[in-house]
Scaffold this active site. Sequence first.
Site, PDB file in Angstrom:
ATOM      1  N   HIS A   1       0.880  -1.571   0.064  1.00 55.62           N
ATOM      2  CA  HIS A   1       0.243  -0.157   0.500  1.00 55.62           C
ATOM      3  C   HIS A   1       1.198   0.845  -0.555  1.00 55.62           C
ATOM      4  O   HIS A   1       0.239   2.540  -0.406  1.00 55.62           O
ATOM      5  CB  HIS A   1      -1.039   0.509   1.313  1.00 55.62           C
ATOM      6  CG  HIS A   1      -1.897  -1.040   1.017  1.00 55.62           C
ATOM      7  ND1 HIS A   1      -3.449  -0.209   0.907  1.00 55.62           N
ATOM      8  CD2 HIS A   1      -2.204  -1.760   1.417  1.00 55.62           C
ATOM      9  CE1 HIS A   1      -4.422  -1.077   0.193  1.00 55.62           C
ATOM     10  NE2 HIS A   1      -3.433  -1.917   1.035  1.00 55.62           N
TER      11      HIS A   1
ATOM     12  N   LYS B   1      -9.030  13.963   4.026  1.00 56.85           N
ATOM     13  CA  LYS B   1      -8.096  12.543   3.894  1.00 56.85           C
ATOM     14  C   LYS B   1      -7.333  12.587   5.596  1.00 56.85           C
ATOM     15  O   LYS B   1      -7.914  14.197   5.625  1.00 56.85           O
ATOM     16  CB  LYS B   1      -7.549  12.141   2.357  1.00 56.85           C
ATOM     17  CG  LYS B   1      -6.773  13.570   2.650  1.00 56.85           C
ATOM     18  CD  LYS B   1      -6.360  14.195   0.712  1.00 56.85           C
ATOM     19  CE  LYS B   1      -6.978  13.551   0.046  1.00 56.85           C
ATOM     20  NZ  LYS B   1      -6.934  12.525  -0.901  1.00 56.85           N
ATOM     21  N   ARG B   2      -6.881  11.749   5.764  1.00 51.23           N
ATOM     22  CA  ARG B   2      -5.777  11.691   6.651  1.00 51.23           C
ATOM     23  C   ARG B   2      -5.179  13.201   6.392  1.00 51.23           C
ATOM     24  O   ARG B   2      -4.406  13.472   5.288  1.00 51.23           O
ATOM     25  CB  ARG B   2      -5.400  10.830   6.498  1.00 51.23           C
ATOM     26  CG  ARG B   2      -5.501  10.104   7.056  1.00 51.23           C
ATOM     27  CD  ARG B   2      -6.325  10.595   9.138  1.00 51.23           C
ATOM     28  NE  ARG B   2      -5.412   9.936  10.426  1.00 51.23           N
ATOM     29  CZ  ARG B   2      -5.086   8.916  10.996  1.00 51.23           C
ATOM     30  NH1 ARG B   2      -5.713   7.732  10.910  1.00 51.23           N
ATOM     31  NH2 ARG B   2      -3.722   8.658  12.041  1.00 51.23           N
TER      32      ARG B   2
ATOM     33  N   LYS C   1       0.617  14.494   1.543  1.00 43.49           N
ATOM     34  CA  LYS C   1      -1.146  14.992   1.056  1.00 43.49           C
ATOM     35  C   LYS C   1      -0.902  15.794   0.816  1.00 43.49           C
ATOM     36  O   LYS C   1      -1.991  16.551   0.017  1.00 43.49           O
ATOM     37  CB  LYS C   1      -2.096  14.544   1.960  1.00 43.49           C
ATOM     38  CG  LYS C   1      -2.233  12.814   1.759  1.00 43.49           C
ATOM     39  CD  LYS C   1      -3.580  11.981   2.862  1.00 43.49           C
ATOM     40  CE  LYS C   1      -3.246  10.938   3.127  1.00 43.49           C
ATOM     41  NZ  LYS C   1      -3.952   9.834   2.024  1.00 43.49           N
TER      42      LYS C   1
ATOM     43  N   LYS D   1     -14.447   8.749  -5.070  1.00 43.22           N
ATOM     44  CA  LYS D   1     -15.641   9.009  -4.563  1.00 43.22           C
ATOM     45  C   LYS D   1     -15.588  10.283  -5.146  1.00 43.22           C
ATOM     46  O   LYS D   1     -17.383  10.426  -4.918  1.00 43.22           O
ATOM     47  CB  LYS D   1     -15.477   8.673  -2.885  1.00 43.22           C
ATOM     48  CG  LYS D   1     -14.862   7.605  -2.178  1.00 43.22           C
ATOM     49  CD  LYS D   1     -15.409   8.063  -0.953  1.00 43.22           C
ATOM     50  CE  LYS D   1     -13.351   6.237  -0.373  1.00 43.22           C
ATOM     51  NZ  LYS D   1     -13.901   6.898   0.943  1.00 43.22           N
TER      52      LYS D   1
HETATM   53  C1  LIG Z   1     -11.935   6.906   1.141  1.00 44.10           C
HETATM   54  C2  LIG Z   1     -12.239   7.757   3.239  1.00 44.10           C
HETATM   55  C3  LIG Z   1     -10.509   7.733   3.041  1.00 44.10           C
HETATM   56  C4  LIG Z   1      -9.252   8.077   1.919  1.00 44.10           C
HETATM   57  O1  LIG Z   1      -8.993   8.793   1.338  1.00 44.10           O
HETATM   58  P1  LIG Z   1      -7.814   9.476   0.707  1.00 44.10           P
HETATM   59  O2  LIG Z   1      -9.059  11.070  -0.242  1.00 44.10           O
HETATM   60  O3  LIG Z   1      -7.705   8.750  -0.801  1.00 44.10           O
HETATM   61  O4  LIG Z   1      -6.812   9.642   1.465  1.00 44.10           O
HETATM   62  C5  LIG Z   1     -10.442   8.393   4.400  1.00 44.10           C
HETATM   63  N1  LIG Z   1     -11.341   7.968   5.568  1.00 44.10           N
HETATM   64  C6  LIG Z   1     -12.632   8.199   5.058  1.00 44.10           C
HETATM   65  C7  LIG Z   1     -13.122   8.162   6.266  1.00 44.10           C
HETATM   66  C8  LIG Z   1     -13.199   7.704   3.759  1.00 44.10           C
HETATM   67  O5  LIG Z   1     -14.498   7.293   3.498  1.00 44.10           O
END
Ligand SMILES: *Cc1c(COP(=O)(O)O)cnc(C)c1O
Length: 827
Positions: free
Chosen positions: A357, A545-546, A551, A657
């Site tokens: 990953h 996101k985190r 990022k 998403k």
């Molecule tokens: C999809 C999702 C992530 C991952 O988001 P990235 O933008 O790909 O880092 C993290 N937390 C939650 C709650 C998510 O639904």
Amino acid sequence: MIWLKDSFKKAYVEKFIEIQGSMPNTGTSWEKYRALVVLIKEKMKISQAAESMNDSSPDQEKQVYYFSLEFLIGKLLSYYLINLGIKDVVQEGLEELGIDLEDLIAEENDAALGNGGLGRLSACYLDSMAFLGIPGQGNGIRYKYGLFQQKIVNGFQVELPDNWLKNEYPWEMRKSDNTVVVKFKGHVRTESIKGKLTFFHEDYEPVLAVPYDIPMLGYGNLNRINNLRLWSAEPIKDDLDWVSFNQGDYSKAVAYRSEVEAISYILYPEDSSHAGRELRLRQEYFFTAAGLSTIIRYFKKKNNSFSGFARKVAIHINDTHPALCVPELMRIFMDEEDLGWDEAWNITVNTISFTNHTILPEALEKWPVEIMKSQCPRIYMIIEEIDRRYREEMHHMHPEKRDLIEHTAIIRDGQIHMAHLAVIGSNSVNGVAELHTKILKTQVLKDFYTIYPYKFNNKTNGVSHRRFLLEANPDLSRLISESIGEDWIRQSESLEKLLPYTSDTAFLEKLADVKYHNKCRLANYINDKMNIQVDPSSIFDIQVKRIHAYKRQLLNILKIMDLYNRWREDPSMDIYPTTFIFGGKVAPGYQYAKSIIKLITTMAQRINTDPALGGKMKVIFLENFNVSLAEMIYPAADISEQISTASQEASGTGNMKFMLNGAITLGTLDGANVEIRRAVGDENIAIFGLKANEVMNYYQWGGYKSWEEYQNFPRLKRVVDQLVDGSLGSSNEFAGIYESLLRDNDQYFVLKDFRSYTDTWQKVNLWYQHKLSWASSCLVNIGKGGVFSSDRAIKEYADDIWHVPYQNEIPGPQEQSGINQIKHAYK
Ligand SMILES: *Cc1c(COP(=O)(O)O)cnc(C)c1O
């Protein structure tokens, strides 16, 4: 359908009375919620039992076991009602009983047994396996405390415990009968019995692993209800029994109890970094050993020889956290089932497959030999022997390549390299997006790629489009189904049928209305939670996101600071009003990322209260980003910020998403953004910044001087200076960020990408003002989003790695025996 509603009402009232001994109208919302879950669970069990009676074939279907330390499943109730096709009926039925379904949904705990992308991926994969009819079980840990809840206090993150089991969790079923013992510590005694070396693990610390199963229900497929099996660690006997067993040492018994319970106490909150703590290793061995013992037991019920094991069982390890599957499976085969090394090794390798990953060096797991030896002495012996045989074999095959052996060995410098163990001990190694897999082959695992080219393959991540579009965005789903029918729910690629509508003005206006409505929903939430008014007709520019340096939330907030500077200087500047929304958690010990939250909230405070701006900009940091909040946020986005330093984000799934909900990606060519761009075409995405190979060249050869970027671009120099010149307050809060950019030469190329980022953002802002062109591009993103469904990803895993069949032709609702069954059950 009336009969259906009435029979549901009757069943619900009966269930409530059975549980509570009173009528529903006397109960609390939580009691009403629980009764609904119990009722649904029972109906599911009935149909499942009927199904397993049909499964009288002597030949066991191949089972897939998905091992992951994280499953970020979120709430289940509302989603399962949709998957069962009974959400409307239940809603109306409850309404007639004076109960609001939304109140019950609000009672459910958002199960956050994961940190972010990796944990959500495993949840989406279980969803798609159930939908596709693959016998696929999840295997993980039932943490007593999930990921911490985040509060923002005075602009800083504060962590609160996530006591999600406080009230009981009605979806789970404790399966005490399937409890197993996992053995830690102790010594291994070796004895030759009838000429065969035999190993006895003695003086070990026994830990009970008790499984709890959560049903995994796919859309319209009651025929296949899988389980997510989560293990809880318990002491083997009541304290005092154990004391009398063991010399009556009371303090030792207390220590034993808390040491054992610690194993499933809490999820480590580090995302993309390796904690390296002994307890973490105990977690990893605990759920690995417990999961494997279930698999072996089930296999032995149906088979009398292990020779066919790999044809009946596929074990997938999500990142290296479950990599102890390799030596543990070897141990079971050799020490418990009496196979020889070679046969055991063949079966093990043929059974296990591995997903990598990350390429971040700080995330690669390495365990000191001493810790492994003391916690898992027999496992350590087996790892040593795997390493010895690997070195010997490589030495035979490539006697001249000493370096190669050293680079790929499992044990080196007193450390056990878990990725090496996983690659050597498995038959498939996959990356999670094309670019990521390429980087694995050419950089991170390049030596292994020369040795085992046939093991490497790509499986671009996917997301459950039913959760993140069908459930999360009901208005858009309705618009889509009204236009192209409902096929897309089962066959995500059917979303392509939307593409002809890109020139249909009436349709595009409806699409824009849906987006506006979703933005209103989020704006109301922001108003309720934070008492800040945001304009739903402004652009919603979102990064959730985190929070992590790679990022680059920092790049985003520097852009906002720059815009604010320019707007104040020139209030007539032609920029469309924008609401910048952030969300995301930081690992509690990650000070640098915490200071980035503080920078965002500091700017938010300043900008949101500046009357001179006339509301043209707002900045929002939404606290406690989790799956439930995600389901409200993605549908409300205009711009999806995917701005990681190229090469650093393995895939991303948030990007998918957003796309499926009709947002335009503003991003670097990193992770799956590369494939998103190919799918939608350059004119429907906004790409900027360094390319992955440029970044990696800088890392390898040097040549980047962040100071020059700073010196040569006055707008950039100004925002960087503002971090420390007192304009953001007198404290020294942001000095660390300033130093990272200049003194430490800006590891993530924030300054380097600043110009192309802000230029591209400005073009996107202009583009938004051409409403039809914008809406048409949003529609292309939805139409091309189907390939990023986890259904597609799971079909690829099933075809190429696990070699299991799936239901390709999913029957329509009329032929669904499962749905009929649930209808009958309510009759
Ligand atoms: C999809 C999702 C992530 C991952 O988001 P990235 O933008 O790909 O880092 C993290 N937390 C939650 C709650 C998510 O639904």
